[in-house]
Structure formats: structure tokens, C-alpha cells
Design a protein around this motif. Structure first.
Motif, PDB file in Angstrom:
ATOM      1  N   MET A   8       0.816  -1.211   0.000  1.00  0.00           N
ATOM      2  CA  MET A   8       0.000   0.000   0.000  1.00  0.00           C
ATOM      3  C   MET A   8       0.852   1.266   0.000  1.00  0.00           C
ATOM      4  N   HIS A   9       2.171   1.095  -0.051  1.00  0.00           N
ATOM      5  CA  HIS A   9       3.043   2.277   0.004  1.00  0.00           C
ATOM      6  C   HIS A   9       4.140   2.274  -1.051  1.00  0.00           C
ATOM      7  N   GLY A  10       4.605   1.094  -1.482  1.00  0.00           N
ATOM      8  CA  GLY A  10       5.589   1.018  -2.544  1.00  0.00           C
ATOM      9  C   GLY A  10       7.030   1.073  -2.125  1.00  0.00           C
ATOM     10  N   TYR A  11       7.297   1.177  -0.823  1.00  0.00           N
ATOM     11  CA  TYR A  11       8.679   1.280  -0.371  1.00  0.00           C
ATOM     12  C   TYR A  11       9.366  -0.077  -0.222  1.00  0.00           C
ATOM     13  N   ASP A  12       8.638  -1.155  -0.452  1.00  0.00           N
ATOM     14  CA  ASP A  12       9.215  -2.490  -0.424  1.00  0.00           C
ATOM     15  C   ASP A  12       9.429  -2.993  -1.852  1.00  0.00           C
ATOM     16  N   THR A  13      10.227  -2.256  -2.611  1.00  0.00           N
ATOM     17  CA  THR A  13      10.512  -2.577  -4.009  1.00  0.00           C
ATOM     18  C   THR A  13      11.099  -3.974  -4.132  1.00  0.00           C
ATOM     19  N   THR A  16       2.583  14.632   5.382  1.00  0.00           N
ATOM     20  CA  THR A  16       3.256  13.638   4.538  1.00  0.00           C
ATOM     21  C   THR A  16       2.611  12.279   4.760  1.00  0.00           C
ATOM     22  N   HIS A  17       3.045  11.307   3.972  1.00  0.00           N
ATOM     23  CA  HIS A  17       2.554   9.943   4.158  1.00  0.00           C
ATOM     24  C   HIS A  17       3.084   9.341   5.453  1.00  0.00           C
ATOM     25  N   ASP A  18       4.054   9.979   6.069  1.00  0.00           N
ATOM     26  CA  ASP A  18       4.656   9.457   7.304  1.00  0.00           C
ATOM     27  C   ASP A  18       4.257  10.233   8.551  1.00  0.00           C
ATOM     28  N   HIS A  19       3.410  11.261   8.411  1.00  0.00           N
ATOM     29  CA  HIS A  19       3.141  12.073   9.600  1.00  0.00           C
ATOM     30  C   HIS A  19       2.391  11.273  10.664  1.00  0.00           C
ATOM     31  N   LYS A  20       2.642  11.642  11.910  1.00  0.00           N
ATOM     32  CA  LYS A  20       2.000  10.955  13.039  1.00  0.00           C
ATOM     33  C   LYS A  20       0.622  11.535  13.342  1.00  0.00           C
ATOM     34  N   ARG A  21       0.451  12.793  13.000  1.00  0.00           N
ATOM     35  CA  ARG A  21      -0.841  13.464  13.186  1.00  0.00           C
ATOM     36  C   ARG A  21      -1.050  14.436  12.039  1.00  0.00           C
ATOM     37  N   PRO A  50       5.816  24.590  -2.405  1.00  0.00           N
ATOM     38  CA  PRO A  50       4.810  24.025  -1.498  1.00  0.00           C
ATOM     39  C   PRO A  50       4.342  22.653  -1.978  1.00  0.00           C
ATOM     40  N   ASP A  51       4.303  21.714  -1.038  1.00  0.00           N
ATOM     41  CA  ASP A  51       3.853  20.353  -1.329  1.00  0.00           C
ATOM     42  C   ASP A  51       2.528  20.125  -0.619  1.00  0.00           C
ATOM     43  N   LEU A  52       1.584  19.593  -1.345  1.00  0.00           N
ATOM     44  CA  LEU A  52       0.253  19.302  -0.811  1.00  0.00           C
ATOM     45  C   LEU A  52       0.093  17.802  -0.738  1.00  0.00           C
ATOM     46  N   TYR A  53      -0.192  17.261   0.444  1.00  0.00           N
ATOM     47  CA  TYR A  53      -0.409  15.824   0.578  1.00  0.00           C
ATOM     48  C   TYR A  53      -1.859  15.501   0.245  1.00  0.00           C
ATOM     49  N   GLN A  54      -2.073  14.408  -0.437  1.00  0.00           N
ATOM     50  CA  GLN A  54      -3.383  14.034  -0.950  1.00  0.00           C
ATOM     51  C   GLN A  54      -4.480  14.178   0.104  1.00  0.00           C
ATOM     52  N   GLY A  55      -5.533  14.902  -0.278  1.00  0.00           N
ATOM     53  CA  GLY A  55      -6.704  15.027   0.578  1.00  0.00           C
ATOM     54  C   GLY A  55      -6.657  16.144   1.575  1.00  0.00           C
ATOM     55  N   THR A  56      -5.491  16.725   1.801  1.00  0.00           N
ATOM     56  CA  THR A  56      -5.386  17.761   2.829  1.00  0.00           C
ATOM     57  C   THR A  56      -5.840  19.124   2.332  1.00  0.00           C
ATOM     58  N   GLU A  57      -6.467  19.154   1.150  1.00  0.00           N
ATOM     59  CA  GLU A  57      -7.087  20.393   0.698  1.00  0.00           C
ATOM     60  C   GLU A  57      -8.237  20.788   1.631  1.00  0.00           C
ATOM     61  N   LEU A  58      -8.872  19.775   2.235  1.00  0.00           N
ATOM     62  CA  LEU A  58      -9.862  20.027   3.285  1.00  0.00           C
ATOM     63  C   LEU A  58      -9.200  19.741   4.622  1.00  0.00           C
ATOM     64  N   ASN A  72      -3.688   7.977   7.803  1.00  0.00           N
ATOM     65  CA  ASN A  72      -3.395   9.110   6.921  1.00  0.00           C
ATOM     66  C   ASN A  72      -3.281   8.693   5.453  1.00  0.00           C
ATOM     67  N   ARG A  73      -3.589   7.435   5.164  1.00  0.00           N
ATOM     68  CA  ARG A  73      -3.549   6.956   3.780  1.00  0.00           C
ATOM     69  C   ARG A  73      -4.915   6.427   3.341  1.00  0.00           C
ATOM     70  N   ARG A  74      -5.956   6.892   4.011  1.00  0.00           N
ATOM     71  CA  ARG A  74      -7.303   6.469   3.641  1.00  0.00           C
ATOM     72  C   ARG A  74      -7.686   7.036   2.272  1.00  0.00           C
ATOM     73  N   PRO A  75      -8.659   6.416   1.602  1.00  0.00           N
ATOM     74  CA  PRO A  75      -9.090   6.934   0.297  1.00  0.00           C
ATOM     75  C   PRO A  75      -9.547   8.385   0.389  1.00  0.00           C
ATOM     76  N   VAL A  76      -9.283   9.133  -0.663  1.00  0.00           N
ATOM     77  CA  VAL A  76      -9.618  10.551  -0.719  1.00  0.00           C
ATOM     78  C   VAL A  76     -10.822  10.747  -1.633  1.00  0.00           C
ATOM     79  N   ASP A  77     -11.764  11.541  -1.171  1.00  0.00           N
ATOM     80  CA  ASP A  77     -12.937  11.869  -1.984  1.00  0.00           C
ATOM     81  C   ASP A  77     -12.593  13.066  -2.866  1.00  0.00           C
ATOM     82  N   PHE A  78     -11.924  12.787  -3.994  1.00  0.00           N
ATOM     83  CA  PHE A  78     -11.535  13.864  -4.890  1.00  0.00           C
ATOM     84  C   PHE A  78     -12.752  14.487  -5.578  1.00  0.00           C
TER      85      PHE A  78
END
Length: 948
Positions: free
Chosen positions: A49-54, A604-609, A770-778, A788-794
Motif C-alpha cells: 500500500m506504500h511502494g517502499y518495499d521494491t 506527509t505519508h509518514d506524519h504521526k498526526r 509548497p507540497d500538498l499531501y493528498q486530501g489535505t485540501e480540506l 493518513n492513507r485512507r481513500p480521498v474523496d476527490f
């Protein structure tokens, strides 16, 4: 375009593919981002679900849509004048399961594998059982138990003609030199003839093609005759009977891997892992052939114009980050005209600079995230919150104490094998000299431990075997700390280790010895030891300090220390509670000068909150005394719901779940992530929140490693903590704790929203990309992954994109639409005046008057174009209790004003956040009662907002 105006980070996986992103390109374009910023696109472990295990660097992930899907997405982006940045993971690969061909080849052929030098493996382990082998710590229980239980089995792959041992999803290829004995065990003439083809094989590379030919004959035999004969051979290695199980064991003992219980990894693993994750193996990208293999795909995609740049994951894991960045830049420059955009994921301590000799555009933005996060906090809240935390939890009020304990624990329990390996590298150097041969492994390990636990940053970067002055700023802190905690008897060893780790040149690194130690009549000069041995030790030291810092600080101490959780974030130091406006300006000025195109992140995809969780919790620093009283009251209120170890419920003073520290952190988490529109009467909504928080709670408890952990989970305690959480959020608490919880959230939400808009505007207008993480527009009230990786209602976000000024949505601020409007409008400004915010000078502005401490103001200037940015700061004490708006009443600002640049005195300014056109007075000041009358933030430019 080369350098992005702005980026939008997307997490790709099987449930969100390139085609899913393609369907939203019109939204991304309308929002105003210039580049998508993709999570790793290479082939990862199935279902990742993240891609870091290439597992395959050469292929675009088929689960995400393959190369064809990627190019469809890029074609659409190009149509809209947009680009693509991809995440590259050069430090490690996924080695769990059965998907990594490089790793499987190593398990099959050992040190003679074509890929043996692709990974950082110690083939000369001091453990005889591991010499020439790779530890495979994948078993769920001790090896003997799993073997006896029949869960380790020998199989045959008919499609490839290969034998392999299987344990769950894990595969260990059997070396072909053992095929002859396996085939002969069936005592069949047909298999005996095939067995002859494998006789005399060795693991040498010259024999491996002959083995492949023999395997092909075996495959053809099975294809023509079925598996009956092979099944007969396999039966002789079945684990169900003692005799055949012993034969299987002896076969396994001859392989180039050793199956082991997963718990052995921390103590015995003989290959570099990513942190302490035993399914991710370190890659030796410093080797030219490995560098080429790892980067073949991104280089080709860059040459073809598919991508515009790269984000380098965990650069501090690499042996030589500087040389890596230089090689990467050189290769990209050779492939295409124009400047490739390169940023590195790098955690910087306060005051630690990103090195100038790394030819990159900057970091991925954790440094900005901690700056703007600290800016939101009132320094006056630090002491009372720390005191209350210590009283409630019984733990230290100082984060440094927690970090030190966590470092020792991580070294002792999680990264012990890595510590041993670094100590052995030093021991080998010691043995090369008569004067140091008596420095024992144990003494060197003891000295190394103290250096690592006192190390204040991720790592150092020696050049030609010598530490630089920049390195010594931090190394000397560790040296002083180690000297203080070590016995005086170890100080000579410490001095020598200091020299070997880059304190002096190789020829000057003579052993430290006193005259009393010299032996009469003996040549006491040191034997020469190669610079390569020293560089190996330095690399292993740096590849140890970095994961210790990450695991101990981010993944342990940050889950133990709860003064205020908004400061416990990746890249932040919870010991640093707040920074001043002047300090924030200083950081921006430095970035503008040194790395003007570094990324700026607040999520980010790694943030704790989530960024808005942190923004809301920061308000508690402004009402610290009330917050402390509330935490005490809630603990008393919920005491009847405490759990004893036996599961009983009721008030108790000792040994209860979740315990005082975990309870206090739970309350903060609930305050931070409570949805803006959630009512305590909404049973379904509260239950959904409880489920999300329970997921966070389990991870938090295990990461803290106090009463439970990933290595030794205490499920009874964990279940009791979950029960406590669901009890205090149960429907019957709606008039009790739930009412109080939602009441505190309501009290601080307006100020929290102002904080959120403040950090959003600062991210979009400060020097950088500026970097925008998916979904954080709201509003983003997410917790640590996977939350923090739940589906986004685009679709909802796209429907809400309009040209209406953000101020129009302030009355409905709880929906988050005002935040979306701010982002859209400022991205539009960046497109309208691209040089102004991308390359413009940064000018801090002076604020005067009654509430000057509650304003952040600066200007951006490029040639004759100007933008003036003004945001409300630390607003809790200025808000009208009778108003529901996240806005300071205009009259409250009184005489507070911004001293404007002389060039703007006679110019008309328009606010891109509203319809206002505040007037600069003849004396050159702009009053906040005019600038912030309709929005808590203002971005003033001469040009009005372009209309569609």
C-alpha cells in the motif's frame, strides 16, 4: 518546466492506480498544482500500500497500472502543462515473500550469486552457523518447533524446474548442487539419469549456466511425465516423520540461508536492514553496477521526458550520500537538457544545515514542517504543560531523558546486531596494530554504544576518511557525552575510536598509548591499517546512528512523551516547544538564500498526526493552565473505567490500563482528531472515531515499548486499553466525558482553524516549493498510517472548486471549504505571478501596536512585483467568545499595524483571500483592522484576482 511551482503527493497502490489519478487530472489542474509527486512506482511486494518495499527496480508496478498506465497519466498531465516527480528508493528492497529475484538468487547461490554484492551482507559472520549464509528470520516460532509442526516444507516448481523450501509466503530456493541427492532419494532410474546432470556442480559462476540447463531438462521431464516421480522424491523430505524430517533439516543446513525465528533478527541478522525491519534489506547503491541497476528505470523515464525529477527516500541510509547525489545529478544532466528537480528526504536538527556540496534542490520539507509547527505554539505553555505531564505520567518532564532511554533500548533490543557489526569493524582495525590489538571487542562495543546514544543528529558525512568541521559540531557533542558516561578506563579507547571515525588521517591515527604502556625493546609503532577499513567503520557507524535516531526518537520517545503531542512529529524535536516569529523569518531567509526550491510540507505519508490535528492541539499551549486542569479532571472522571490486568473494571491506583501516560496522550489525541461537525449524540460517528483512534492507540502503545511492543505484544493489556477507550466514548457518556470532550474541542476549534489557515498560507508563500499531501485540501484530522492513507474523496473536492473568494466560505468553516479556497487561490497566484513566490526576495515586515505579537507579516518581491503576507498568530486570547467565526474582530486589533515597504505606500493592493482592498496609510502603515477584517489571513498584491 523544471522546478515545480507546487506539488501534490499521491499514494499509488492497487486501489488507487495511475488511471485513477488520470481521472482526476482536471481537478489537479484546476486546483493549480504544477506537478504530481508520486509514491514509488517500481514493482513492490504484492499488495503493498506504500511502494517502499521494491522487489523489482526495472519495472513499473503492474498493480498501479504498469508503464502504459503511467504514460497515459503523463500524457494527460502534459496536455495540462503539468509534470511528474517520482519517489526513488535506493536504500533498500523488499525481501519478504517470494518476489525479489535478486534476493532469491542470493539465497540460492550464496556469495557466488550474481547479486551477492548488491546487498549489504556480512558473509564473514563470527557465528560459524552463518558464515557464507544469509539469516532468514521469517519463522513465527523457533525453528525446531516450526519444523516439527510441518510448516517448513520442500516443494518443486514445475514451471521453472526448481526445488525450494516454503514457509507461508516465504521461499528459500534450494541450491542446485543439492538436486542430485534429492532426485536420487527416490531411487528411480529416470530421476537418477537427471540427477547425473547435477553431479559435480559447484556454486561458482561458471557452473551456474550448466545448472540452469539441467533445471530446464528437469522442467521438461515433469511437463512430459507429470509430477509423480518428483513427488516420490519430495516424500523423502516430508516433515511429518522423524527420519524424513531429519533429512529435510540436513538439506536446509547445507543451504546459503538459515531459516530462523523472527525474534533472532535483532541479535543475529547479518545483513543491513532498513531500520529494524527484517523484510527490507539494505542495497549497496554506492557500487557503480548497483547504482546503474537501481536507477535504470528512472533514468530511462527521465530521458524519455516522462518524469521531471526525483525525490530520494532516506538518503541518510546510503553509504555515501554526497557522492550519490553528485552521481545522480551528473547522470540526469547527461540524459536531457534542462535542470532535473532533485530533493532528498533528510531529517535536519535545529541549526543543522543541508550540506552545500550535495547538488540537490533541498529537502522534502520536514524542516519547514517543524518550523511552522513550532511557530504555532505559545512558549508560555511549555513549563506548565511539562510539569503537569510529569505529575500525571510519573515520567520525566524533559524529552531528552526519554530520548536517551529510548536510544539505549533500541540499541540493546532492536539494533543489537547492527551495533555488533560496527564494533567488529573497529575491532578489525584494532587488531592491525600492536598498540591497539588489546582493545577488546567488548570495550569497543561499550565505547561505540555511548557515542551512538549521545549522537544529536542522524549522522556525519566524512570526506576522504576525515570528519569535516560541520561534522564535528555534532560529533563532538556525542564525544563529550560519551566521555562523561564512560569509565575513565575507557577514555583511551574512546580517543582511539574518535581517530578511526574520522578524527585524524589514517597515517596520523597512531594508537593512543601512554609511556607507561610502552614495552621496552619492542617497536611500539602501529602497523599500517588501510583507509578502506576506516571508511568501512565510518560507514557502519553512520548507518547505525541514523536508524537509532529514527527508531529511538520518532518511533519510541515520541510515543512516550506527552507534554503536547502537536510537537511529537517526524522531523521535530519535542524538546523544542516553540520558536519566535523572528526565528521563523530567519529560517525562511536562510532557505531563500541556500535552497530556494526545497519542498515545503506540513503533511506527509509518514506524519504521526494530520496537519490540522497539530494546529488544533497547538492552541492548548495558549490555555496551558486550563488544559492541565482539564486533563486532571478527565482522569478522575474516567477512573471508574480503568482496567486491571485481570480485566476487572474500577478505580485503582496501580498497574491499570491504559496507565497514566497512555491515558493523557489518548485525551490529547481525541481532542486533536475530533471531527469539526461531530456531535456527542452521534453514536455512529463517535463509534467510527473510536475505531480510528483504537488503531492509533495500538500502534502508539507498541511503539512506546513500555508495557507492550511489536517484539513482545501484551494482548491482554492492549485489549484492556481498547476497552477503556470504547468505554469512555460509549453512548452513556454523552452527558459526561463526551460532552466535556466536545466542549473543549468547541472552545479551541476556531483558534485551531486560524492556525490551520496560518500554516497553509505560510507554506504556500514562503521560499520553496509548497507540497500538498493528498486530501489535505480540506481539514486533515488524520492520525498515523494507515489512517493518513485512507481513500480521498476527490469528487467532493472537485465539486467545491469555484472562483469565489475564500472569505465567502468562512461562515461555513467547519466544512473545510475555506481551506480549499485558500489553497486554490494561492496556487492561482503562484501561476499568475510565478517568479514572485518562486524566486522573489523574502522581506520580514515590522508589526507595531497593541497586538503586534499576534501577527506574522512579510513581503515577497520580484522586480517590481510585490506580495504582502499577513497572518493571525496565537489567536486564542483575541477571539470573541460570542462569535462562531475563526476570526479576530476587526476592532480588537486596535492600533496594531504593519510597517509597509516604501514602494507600496502609493499603490493599490488587493487581497487574494477576500474582496478587500485595504489602504496603506500615508505614513506607510497598514492597520490590521483593515487587512484582517474578513479573513484571519491576507495576501495582498497589486493585481486583482484573475477572473475565469
Amino acid at each position: 518546466m523544471t522546478v515545480p511551482r507546487s506539488t501534490l503527493r499521491l499514494q499509488f497502490h492497487k486501489d488507487f492506480t495511475f488511471d485513477d489519478a488520470l481521472a482526476r487530472v482536471e481537478y489537479f489542474a484546476a486546483l493549480g498544482v504544477s506537478h504530481l509527486y508520486a509514491s514509488p512506482i517500481t514493482t513492490a511486494e504484492p499488495g503493498s500500500m506504500h511502494g517502499y518495499d521494491t522487489v523489482d527496480y526495472t519495472q513499473v508496478s503492474a498493480e498501479c497500472g504498469g508503464e502504459a498506465g503511467l504514460k497515459r497519466l503523463v500524457d494527460k498531465l502534459r496536455e495540462r502543462g503539468m509534470g511528474l516527480i517520482i519517489d526513488v528508493v535506493p536504500n533498500h528492497m523488499g525481501v519478504g515473500g517470494s518476489s525479489n529475484a535478486w534476493w532469491l538468487d542470493i539465497l540460492e547461490w550464496g556469495r557466488h550469486s550474481a547479486h551477492a554484492r548488491h546487498f549489504d551482507i556480512d558473509w564473514h559472520s563470527p557465528d560459524p552457523a552463518l558464515r557464507g549464509k544469509v539469516l532468514m528470520p521469517c519463522l513465527g516460532a523457533p525453528y525446531g518447533d516450526e519444523l516439527a509442526a510441518g510448516r517448513i516444507e520442500l516443494h518443486f516448481a514445475a514451471a521453472t524446474g526448481r526445488f525450494y523450501v516454503n514457509y507461508g509466503p516465504h521461499v528459500g530456493p534450494i541450491c542446485p548442487i543439492d538436486y542430485a541427492s534429492i532426485l536420487q532419494s527416490a531411487e528411480r532410474a529416470d530421476l537418477g539419469a537427471l540427477a547425473e546432470r547435477f553431479q559435480g556442480l559447484t556454486t561458482q559462476p561458471a557452473d551456474q549456466p550448466r545448472a540452469a540447463e539441467a533445471c530446464e531438462l528437469l522442467r521438461e521431464f515433469v511437463a512430459q511425465n507429470g509430477t509423480e516421480a518428483i513427488d516420490a522424491a519430495l516424500a523423502n523430505y516430508a516433515p511429518g516423520e522423524a527420519v524424513t524430517r531429519d533429512r529435510l533439516h540436513r538439506l536446509l543446513e547445507r543451504q546459503h540461508f538459515r531459516l530462523a525465528w523472527w525474534r533472532t533478527a535483532s541479535d543475529e541478522v547479518n545483513w543491513r536492514r532498513f531500520f529494524d525491519i527484517s523484510t527490507l534489506a539494505g542495497v549497496r547503491v554506492e557500487r557503480p553496477e548497483v547504482f546503474d541497476a537501481v536507477h535504470a528505470l528512472p533514468f530511462r523515464l527521465y530521458a524519455e521526458g516522462v518524469i521531471d525529477g526525483v525525490r530520494i527516500d532516506h538518503v541518510d541510509g546510503l553509504a555515501e550520500p554526497r557522492e550519490y547525489c553528485q552521481r545522480l545529478r551528473q547522470r540526469l544532466n547527461e540524459l536531457r537538457e534542462g535542470e532535473p528537480y532533485i530533493v532528498v528526504e533528510k531529517i535536519l536538527a535545529r541549526g543543522e544545515p543541508l550540506r552545500d556540496d550535495w547538488p540537490v534542490h533541498g529537502t522534502t520539507g520536514y524542516d519547514f514542517m517543524t518550523d511552522v509547527g513550532a511557530l504555532l505554539h505559545d512558549p508560555a505553555g511549555a513549563e506548565p504543560l511539562a510539569t503537569t505531564w510529569a505529575e500525571l505520567s510519573g515520567r520525566s518532564a524533559n524529552f531528552a531523558d526519554e530520548a536517551m532511554m529510548a536510544r539505549r533500548k533500541i540499541l540493546a533490543e532492536n539494533l543489537s546486531a547492527e551495533l555488533d557489526r560496527a564494533a567488529r569493524a573497529l575491532h578489525r582495525i584494532a587488531r592491525d596494530s600492536l598498540g591497539t590489538r588489546d582493545f577488546t571487542f567488548t570495550a569497543l562495543r561499550r565505547v561505540l554504544t555511548e557515542l551512538v546514544v549521545h549522537f544529536p543528529v542522524y549522522r556525519v558525512y566524512p570526506q576522504n576518511g576525515l570528519r569535516t568541521e560541520a561534522d564535528n559540531v555534532y560529533y563532538n557533542q556525542a564525544l563529550a557525552g560519551a566521555k562523561q558516561t564512560l569509565s575513565p578506563a575507557d577514555h583511551a579507547t574512546l580517543e582511539q575510536v574518535d581517530a578511526w571515525l574520522g578524527g585524524s588521517a589514517a597515517e596520523d591515527a597512531a594508537p593512543v598509548r601512554s609511556t607507561a604502556n610502552a614495552q621496552p625493546g619492542l617497536n611500539n609503532a602501529p602497523l599500517s591499517h588501510s583507509g578502506s577499513s576506516r571508511r568501512t567503520a565510518q560507514t557502519l557507524f553512520s548507518q547505525l546512528t541514523a536508524p537509532v535516531a529514527a527508531k529511538a526518537v520518532e518511533d519510541t520517545a515520541c510515543y512516550r512523551y506527552g507534554r503536547l503531542l502537536s510537537r511529537n512529529e517526524v522531523g521535530s524535536d519535542p524538546a523544542e516547544f516553540a520558536i519566535s516569529v523572528d526565528q521563523f523569518h530567519t529560517s525562511n531567509l536562510e532557505r531563500a538564500q541556500r535552497f530556494p526550491h526545497a519542498m515545503l510540507a506540513t503533511a506527509t505519508h509518514d506524519h504521526k498526526r494530520g496537519e490540522d490535528v497539530r494546529a488544533r492541539l497547538a492552541v492548548l499551549s495558549e490555555i496551558a493552565h486550563d488544559c492541565c486542569a482539564t486533563l486532571r479532571a478527565w482522569s478522575t472522571l474516567n477512573a471508574p473505567q480503568r482496567r486491571a490486568p485481570d480485566g476487572s473494571v474500577g478505580t485503582m491506583d496501580h498497574d491499570w490500563a491504559p496507565g497514566p501516560a497512555a491515558e493523557a496522550m489518548l485525551y490529547q489525541t481525541l481532542v486533536g482528531c475530533w471531527p469539526p461537525n461531530l456531535s456527542p449524540d452521534d453514536e455512529t460517528g463517535v463509534k467510527a472515531l473510536a475505531e480510528r483512534v483504537a488503531q492509533w492507540q495500538l500502534k502508539a502503545l507498541r511503539e512506546a515499548k513500555l508495557r507492550t511492543s511489536w517484539l513482545a505484544p501484551d494482548e491482554a493489556y492492549e485489549n484492556a486499553c481498547r476497552d477503556f477507550l470504547f468505554d469512555i466514548l460509549a453512548p452513556q457518556r454523552r452527558d459526561g466525558f463526551l460532552s466535556e470532550l466536545s466542549g473543549l474541542v468547541a472552545r479551541i476549534s476556531q483558534a485551531g482553524a486560524i492556525n490551520s489557515l496560518q500554516q497553509t498560507v505560510l507554506r504556500l508563500t514562503s521560499p520553496g516549493v509548497p507540497d500538498l499531501y493528498q486530501g489535505t485540501e480540506l481539514w486533515d484530522f488524520s492520525l498515523v498510517d494507515p489512517d493518513n492513507r485512507r481513500p480521498v474523496d476527490f469528487a467532493q473536492r472537485q465539486a467545491w472548486l469555484v472562483e469565489t473568494p475564500p472569505s465567502e466560505f468562512l461562515p461555513d468553516w467547519r466544512s473545510g471549504r475555506v481551506k480549499l479556497g485558500v489553497i486554490q487561490r494561492l496556487l492561482s497566484l503562484r501561476a499568475h505571478l510565478p517568479s514572485l513566490l518562486s524566486d522573489g526576495a523574502y522581506l520580514p515586515l515590522t508589526v507595531t501596536g497593541k497586538h503586534a505579537a499576534h501577527v506574522v507579516a512579510f513581503a515577497r518581491r520580484h522586480n517590481n512585483a510585490w506580495a504582502v503576507i499577513i497572518v493571525t498568530h496565537l489567536a486564542a486570547g483575541l477571539l470573541d467568545a460570542d462569535s462562531d467565526l475563526p476570526l479576530v474582530d476587526a476592532a480588537q486589533w486596535d492600533d496594531t499595524a504593519v510597517a509597509m515597504p516604501d514602494e507600496l505606500t502609493s499603490r493599490a493592493l488587493f487581497d487574494w483571500m477576500s474582496t478587500a482592498a485595504p489602504k496603506v496609510e500615508d505614513n506607510g502603515v497598514l492597520y490590521l483592522r483593515d487587512a484582517l477584517a474578513t479573513m484571519p489571513v491576507a495576501v495582498l498584491v497589486e493585481d486583482g484576482v484573475p477572473r475565469a
